[in-house]
Design a protein around this motif. Structure first.
Motif, PDB file in Angstrom:
ATOM      1  N   ARG A  46      87.854 -21.369  70.209  1.00  0.00           N
ATOM      2  CA  ARG A  46      89.029 -22.184  69.893  1.00  0.00           C
ATOM      3  C   ARG A  46      89.501 -21.929  68.471  1.00  0.00           C
ATOM      4  O   ARG A  46      90.699 -21.819  68.192  1.00  0.00           O
ATOM      5  N   LYS A 106      77.751 -25.883  69.365  1.00  0.00           N
ATOM      6  CA  LYS A 106      78.615 -26.996  69.003  1.00  0.00           C
ATOM      7  C   LYS A 106      79.975 -26.848  69.688  1.00  0.00           C
ATOM      8  O   LYS A 106      80.308 -25.801  70.232  1.00  0.00           O
ATOM      9  N   GLN A 107      80.755 -27.920  69.643  1.00  0.00           N
ATOM     10  CA  GLN A 107      82.082 -27.906  70.253  1.00  0.00           C
ATOM     11  C   GLN A 107      82.926 -26.781  69.650  1.00  0.00           C
ATOM     12  O   GLN A 107      82.846 -26.492  68.462  1.00  0.00           O
ATOM     13  N   GLY A 108      83.767 -26.157  70.487  1.00  0.00           N
ATOM     14  CA  GLY A 108      84.657 -25.102  70.016  1.00  0.00           C
ATOM     15  C   GLY A 108      84.190 -23.710  70.390  1.00  0.00           C
ATOM     16  O   GLY A 108      84.951 -22.756  70.270  1.00  0.00           O
ATOM     17  N   TYR A 109      82.938 -23.586  70.855  1.00  0.00           N
ATOM     18  CA  TYR A 109      82.401 -22.293  71.279  1.00  0.00           C
ATOM     19  C   TYR A 109      82.460 -22.203  72.805  1.00  0.00           C
ATOM     20  O   TYR A 109      82.252 -23.199  73.492  1.00  0.00           O
ATOM     21  N   ARG A 136      79.661 -23.715  74.854  1.00  0.00           N
ATOM     22  CA  ARG A 136      79.679 -25.169  75.021  1.00  0.00           C
ATOM     23  C   ARG A 136      80.757 -25.586  76.012  1.00  0.00           C
ATOM     24  O   ARG A 136      80.559 -26.506  76.825  1.00  0.00           O
ATOM     25  N   GLU A 137      81.897 -24.917  75.973  1.00  0.00           N
ATOM     26  CA  GLU A 137      82.971 -25.263  76.892  1.00  0.00           C
ATOM     27  C   GLU A 137      82.553 -25.011  78.342  1.00  0.00           C
ATOM     28  O   GLU A 137      82.897 -25.784  79.237  1.00  0.00           O
ATOM     29  N   ASP A 140      80.154 -27.913  79.245  1.00  0.00           N
ATOM     30  CA  ASP A 140      80.900 -29.163  79.424  1.00  0.00           C
ATOM     31  C   ASP A 140      81.667 -29.159  80.741  1.00  0.00           C
ATOM     32  O   ASP A 140      81.696 -30.161  81.465  1.00  0.00           O
ATOM     33  N   GLU A 158      71.485 -29.023  69.154  1.00  0.00           N
ATOM     34  CA  GLU A 158      72.850 -28.508  69.038  1.00  0.00           C
ATOM     35  C   GLU A 158      72.903 -27.598  67.818  1.00  0.00           C
ATOM     36  O   GLU A 158      72.698 -28.048  66.688  1.00  0.00           O
ATOM     37  N   ASN A 168      74.594 -23.462  66.353  1.00  0.00           N
ATOM     38  CA  ASN A 168      75.323 -22.223  66.601  1.00  0.00           C
ATOM     39  C   ASN A 168      74.492 -20.995  66.241  1.00  0.00           C
ATOM     40  O   ASN A 168      75.006 -19.876  66.278  1.00  0.00           O
TER      41      ASN A 168
END
Length: 299
Positions: free
Chosen positions: A131, A196-199, A202-203, A206, A221, A223
């Motif tokens: 992202r 973490k969120q944004g990788y 993780r997407e 999720d 959590e 990176n």
């Protein structure tokens, strides 16, 4: 008339959230930045910033100018770059954003081979989440980026170069390691180590958890790929990674999911931007490498 220099100063103040920090980035005195912004406001007969004790904030007019300023400065830089490149591919820079999973296990030989073919070109590699990479391309911070191309943004041009499968990764002695494939229900019962969120890693997790109606049991959590593998290796959690990431780790196993999870990865750049000769050379080199690998593997 709006001056390009004033717009550069304006963007620096916005990006650095202050006049002093902007001056440091621009390598000029702080009063020069303040004066340039004041003259810009006078020429427009508008206030661009709310100046408060705790900092600054864009006015509504400033927010409108911000969008125009970014486009104008990017167009100016594109024009300057294109003019410089009329002399040929003897100099230039490739600025590319790569997610850490690919940056560590797929791209090193490609980057070194490209540098060998074009020794006069400079390579700048930024590691970040998918992202953030998309945002950096759109804002002109980097020229190229690797993204998951299942749903590419409208403002980016993309070329697919790799299709690979996300796998469940665990130590050899894990109870699930003996299975040929892993059901989502079994996977999501385990403690997980996740990015973490944004990788994109993780997407994917999720999305799978939401679609399967299972909660994520997040134990760790991070990176840091070496740390992720160490956590899995010592049995504190399992994870999901591209199989290439553990190809040389004899004490870890990768198992496909019962419902396979495929990722389409693409090289991307701004759709309305100028792609320099150096960047075009890198895109062509990457696609050439990918086609060669597919041919070698018979895929």
């Amino acid at each position: 008339m709006i001056e390009i220099r004033a717009l550069r100063y304006f963007l620096a103040v916005v990006d650095e959230n202050g006049f002093t920090a902007a001056a440091r980035r621009l390598h000029v005195a702080q009063p020069a930045v303040s004066m340039a912004i004041r003259k810009l406001e006078e020429s427009l007969a508008l206030s661009l910033f709310h100046r408060r004790d705790r900092g600054i904030e864009l006015t509504d007019e400033g927010r409108i100018l911000l969008d125009h300023a970014r486009r104008i400065i990017q167009a100016t830089e594109d024009a300057e770059l294109e003019m410089r490149e009329l002399q040929g591919l003897d100099s230039g820079e490739v600025r590319i954003g790569i997610p850490s999973m690919l940056g560590s296990y797929y791209f090193p030989p490609i980057l070194m081979a490209f540098r060998h073919r074009y020794p006069k070109l400079q390579l700048t590699v930024v590691e970040s989440g998918a992202r953030k990479i998309q945002q950096m391309i759109s804002e002109g911070e980097i020229d190229l980026g690797v993204i998951v191309s299942n749903t590419p943004p409208d403002d980016l041009e993309t070329r697919s170069f790799l299709r690979d499968q996300m796998t469940a990764v665990m130590p050899l002695d894990h109870p699930l390691a003996g299975q040929a494939s892993i059901a989502y229900g079994d996977f999501f019962k385990e403690d997980l180590v996740v990015f973490k969120q944004g990788y994109f890693h993780r997407e994917v997790l999720d999305r799978l958890a939401q679609e399967s109606n299972y909660p994520l049991q997040i134990g760790f959590e991070t990176n840091l790929l070496p740390l992720i593998k160490q956590i899995v290796r010592h049995g504190f959690a399992i994870t999901t990674l591209l199989a290439m990431v553990i190809a040389e780790d004899a004490d870890l196993v990768a198992r496909p999911f019962s419902e396979p999870v495929w990722l389409d990865l693409s090289i991307a750049w701004r759709r309305d931007g100028y792609l320099s000769r150096a960047n075009r050379a890198f895109v062509d080199f990457l696609l050439e490498h990918a086609a060669s690998e597919q041919s070698r593997l018979g895929t």
